[in-house]
Design a protein around this motif. Structure first.
Motif, short mmCIF file in Angstrom:
data_model
loop_
_atom_site.label_atom_id
_atom_site.label_comp_id
_atom_site.label_asym_id
_atom_site.label_seq_id
_atom_site.Cartn_x
_atom_site.Cartn_y
_atom_site.Cartn_z
N PRO A 223 43.39 27.77 36.75
CA PRO A 223 43.65 27.03 37.99
C PRO A 223 44.11 28.29 39.00
CG PRO A 223 45.29 26.27 36.15
CD PRO A 223 44.50 27.46 35.60
N ASP A 224 44.74 29.18 38.73
CA ASP A 224 45.04 30.33 40.09
C ASP A 224 43.64 31.08 40.39
OD1 ASP A 224 45.35 31.16 37.16
OD2 ASP A 224 46.65 32.50 37.75
N CYS A 225 42.78 31.01 39.63
CA CYS A 225 41.47 31.50 39.94
C CYS A 225 40.70 30.77 41.07
CB CYS A 225 40.50 31.97 38.88
SG CYS A 225 41.25 33.20 37.64
N VAL A 226 41.06 29.53 41.07
CA VAL A 226 40.40 28.60 41.98
C VAL A 226 41.22 27.88 42.92
CG1 VAL A 226 38.48 28.08 40.30
CG2 VAL A 226 40.40 26.74 40.34
N GLY A 227 42.45 28.57 43.13
CA GLY A 227 43.42 28.23 44.37
C GLY A 227 44.26 27.08 43.71
N MET A 228 44.72 26.98 42.52
CA MET A 228 45.54 26.02 42.11
C MET A 228 46.58 26.39 41.10
SD MET A 228 42.92 22.73 41.47
CE MET A 228 42.22 23.54 39.90
N SER A 229 47.78 25.82 41.16
CA SER A 229 48.99 26.37 40.30
C SER A 229 48.91 25.79 39.02
CB SER A 229 50.13 25.88 41.25
OG SER A 229 51.25 25.74 40.29
N PRO A 230 49.08 26.92 38.09
CA PRO A 230 48.94 26.57 36.74
C PRO A 230 50.02 26.02 36.33
CG PRO A 230 48.68 29.20 36.98
CD PRO A 230 49.09 28.50 38.57
N SER A 231 51.28 25.77 37.20
CA SER A 231 52.00 24.76 36.73
C SER A 231 52.01 23.42 37.37
CB SER A 231 53.64 25.33 37.15
OG SER A 231 53.61 25.28 38.68
#
Length: 811
Positions: A223-231
């Protein structure tokens, strides 16, 4: 010791103006005591406040947003401030509260860290935890005369529904609002700083969105590679447990049209109109250079916008709709919403969103893009696409069409009780195809074509599928050899494709010693006929070096479909509300003078129009024959490119019968092939399409050299030829006379004189790009013969119109 102390005294001495007013001290001891007192006062001042250690941070007196520890410094002294942005800090005491294993907050941090590590790729630091879990949310008042930003209290979770309805002073848990109008309260001063470029450069962590609409599309990515939070992003196991159990990396989004796949999946390539969700493309970097070092914010916004558009392509996608789905803590949400306008405007102008047959109430682009008057010459797919797009942008557009109908080489005949395309009717590859998008917008269903195509010989026998597969293999092997041959060949070394195929074929027979049967030779001729259908020309005219030049670019994948309602159903909707003048008014465009500041267009009847920009979408054959005179003449480079392409011809015949005599033999197949009795018959009704399983209509094509054979025939003669073939293919039964039929004559059509383009021997695919180049920022060109990636198709023509609309809006 005294020597060292004497050295420090000048640093704490009072200013001269103060010292001069002091009484003169005679005692050295008295003077020494005064210096010590001053030092102690400064030490106390340092203990009360400590500046942020981040160089350039504007926060003189930081305030801790966390208030997690009982010993929180709040706005007082701490041994160290931790910087997240200019305006957002937390104190060392709150750091310890979560970071030290013996503190109360440690388990919460450790639990978050496990989730982050399991789903994400970036470092699960305490700063990331604070940004992801502890920063307060900011939300904008939805009242049009307010729009102030407010910080929510820590216990309130921001949702998209709250963002869409929030008003200043809004109380929660049914608490009524009392007191003066809350919108009159001043906005926090920190909000004003967020718009400045330096504020963004001082941001420690990029924004990672929670619950983004892009989540279901991108579950195969970190997620963090595409602008989203892993949590705050669902995993594959949560969204698609069945797919996850099978080890799949992609599952379709529930309720979404299966043809909408805007993002590449990991390790996937070669899919047209797809973007990498983890990378900025070249035109994006050019438009947004400030995100080149860290593209996370841009990717988060772009991916959110693309996903939102494909979830609902029937309504205009606005910044307000998207902003509600930007769920991220801290002041960075203010910055994201500010940047959203720019990203949305860019994507709209490029035709990535807010496109198709969308009707708009307000212009899609801001004022600076709208102060242009445009004339579009030609009301085919490309001209209508550009005109619709430009009008939606807010420009003044007029379409000049020489025919008494729109559509150009799209022309649907409904005389048989259903739409039968005299021109295009098949959609080749529906995934991400704008035609599929417009069908979704209009609620139109297309008929998916099956794979089975039985080859029937004259005499009535159906060919053994193993023979077909064998010859198909050899045919493709020949083309592979041609592909290998051309790798080191220049344009001057080019040769006709038909000649090269024969050369390779003879060499193969000599070297292998293989002898093909008479039937196998005929099946090979069928495949060559299909190739001529694809090229729109006899293979003796086509470049062996560049015949499939567009295959080097990502093509449309997925189902091939028959557009049962006809392309006209889409083009008529595109034309709705446009200012279109046809032959009854203007005859045809004769000259285009672009020598002055304004472009002047003159018709054969003497009518004249002026515009800042003109888009020419006439077919290639008309450009080659100088149907329109340009002043000054077109650049030599463009003229050379125009003549290096061929104006291909195919013709069609459609026949309606009293009953479906072919059913028992074809058994539900969408089409069947006709094996020619000899090379001289190649291209004469090579494939027959069953136009509708409930209707009694067959349509066939005439390609290659066969086009010249029927060129000067009467329609009845062509129909008799076709019936002779059908009676040979179905010899074992009675074949009735057709009730109705029609034959096309595109080669004689005054305003087309062609079907679609191809690269002639000695030419190059680069010619498509050169024809597409604008001249002096005033003269633009669109049409299938200007689209190097998708020539020969309605899709390619449509996309060329969208491309030129984008260029005209930008220049």
């Amino acid at each position: 010791g005294s020597r060292g102390r004497a050295k420090t005294r000048p640093a704490v001495m009072e200013p001269a103006s103060v010292a001069e007013n002091q009484p003169i001290r005679s005692s050295g001891r008295q003077s020494k005591r005064k210096a010590v007192d001053t030092e102690e006062e400064e030490d106390q001042s340092e203990k009360k406040y400590r500046k942020c250690e981040k160089a350039g941070c504007s926060a003189t007196y930081p305030v801790c947003f966390a208030s997690a520890s009982e010993r929180c410094a709040k706005n007082g002294y701490t041994s160290r401030w931790y910087h997240l942005s200019c305006g957002e800090h937390f104190c060392n005491e709150c750091f310890d509260h979560y970071y030290r294993s013996h503190k109360d907050g440690y388990e919460k941090y450790a639990s978050w860290k496990r989730v982050w590590t399991g789903n994400g790729k970036s470092e699960p630091s305490l700063k990331a935890f604070m940004a992801d879990q502890q920063l307060p949310y900011w939300v904008q008042c939805t009242k049009s005369d307010c729009r102030k930003w407010r910080q929510l209290t820590k216990e309130i979770q921001l949702t998209s529904s709250l963002a869409m309805t929030y008003r200043c002073g809004m109380k929660f848990n049914n608490v009524k609002v009392r007191g003066p109008d809350q919108c009159s309260q001043p906005e926090d001063m920190r909000v004003a700083e967020v718009i400045d470029s330096w504020w963004h450069s001082m941001l420690i962590l990029p924004p990672l969105l929670k619950d983004s609409p892009a989540s279901p599309f991108l579950i195969a990515y970190y997620p963090d590679c595409v602008g989203m939070s892993p949590s705050g992003s669902p995993t594959m196991a949560e969204l698609c447990p069945h797919h996850a159990a099978n080890g799949d990396t992609f599952c379709s989004v529930p309720g979404l049209c299966p043809y909408f796949q805007p993002f590449y999946q990991p390790n996937e390539c070669g899919k047209a109109l797809c973007v990498r969700p983890d990378m900025m493309e070249l035109d994006e970097l050019y438009e947004f250079p400030e995100f080149s070092r860290d593209p996370t914010m841009y990717l988060a916004l772009r991916n959110l916008i693309l996903a939102s558009w494909h979830r609902d392509c029937k309504e205009v996608l606005t910044a307000q709709k998207c902003a509600a789905h930007i769920i991220v803590r801290g002041l960075v949400r203010v910055r994201c919403v500010q940047e959203l306008d720019r990203v949305l405007c860019f994507m709209t102008r490029k035709g990535l969103i807010n496109t198709g047959v969308l009707s708009v109430k307000e212009p899609l682009l801001p004022e600076p893009y709208r102060n242009k008057k445009v004339v579009v010459i030609g009301g085919g797919a490309s001209g209508l696409a550009a005109a619709r797009q430009l009008q939606n942008f807010g420009m003044q557009v007029m379409v000049l069409e020489a025919r008494d109908r729109i559509g150009g080489r799209v022309w649907d005949d409904t005389s048989m009780g259903l739409a039968v395309g005299r021109g295009a009717q098949i959609v080749n590859g529906c995934v991400n195809n704008p035609i599929a998008l417009m069908c979704e917008q209009l609620g139109i269903k297309m008929h998916k074509l099956g794979d089975r195509c039985d080859l029937i010989q004259e005499g009535g026998r159906t060919t053994d599928p193993t023979i077909d597969k064998r010859m198909d293999f050899h045919f493709n092997a020949i083309l592979d050899v041609v592909s290998e041959w051309r790798k080191d060949k220049s344009q001057q070394q080019d040769m006709p494709l038909g000649e090269k195929i024969q050369e390779v074929y003879k060499a193969f027979l000599q070297e292998s010693g293989i002898q093909f049967t008479d039937l196998e030779e005929k099946v090979l001729q069928f495949h060559l006929s299909n190739l001529e259908f694809a090229c729109g020309s006899s293979l003796d005219q086509v470049s062996a070096r560049s015949w499939d030049h567009n295959e080097f670019f990502a093509q449309f994948s997925g189902d091939h479909t028959l557009f049962t309602q006809g392309y006209s159903s889409v083009l008529n909707k595109l034309a709705e509300g446009l200012d279109i003048l046809n032959i009854n008014v203007i005859k045809f465009v004769q000259t285009i003078d672009y020598s002055g500041e304004l472009v002047k267009i003159m018709s054969s009847s003497g009518t004249q129009w002026t515009a800042q920009k003109v888009l020419v979408t006439v077919p290639l054959a008309l450009l080659q024959k100088n149907t329109i005179q340009f002043n000054p003449p077109l650049p030599e480079r463009k003229l050379k490119a125009i003549h290096s392409l061929g104006a291909g011809i195919i013709e069609k015949i459609a026949l309606q019968f009293p009953y479906r005599f072919w059913d028992s033999k074809i058994q539900g197949s969408d089409y069947f092939g006709h094996i020619p009795p000899g090379p001289e018959n190649r291209g004469m009704f090579g494939v027959f399409y069953d136009m509708d399983p409930k209707q009694c209509v067959l349509m066939s094509v005439i390609t290659g050299d066969a086009v010249a054979t029927i060129r000067d025939m009467e329609d009845s003669q062509v129909a008799n030829l076709c019936m002779k073939v059908l009676r040979e293919l179905f010899r074992e039964q009675e074949v009735p006379e057709p009730v109705k039929y029609f034959v096309t004559h595109w080669s004689k059509d005054v305003w087309s004189q062609m079907a679609y383009s191809f690269v002639k021997t000695g030419g190059s695919g680069e010619a498509y790009d050169i024809i597409a180049e604008e001249v002096l920022g005033k003269l633009f060109f669109a049409g299938e013969a200007t689209n190097r990636h998708f020539p020969q198709t309605v899709t390619g023509a449509y996309l060329s119109g969208i491309r030129e609309a984008s260029k005209m809006a930008a220049l």
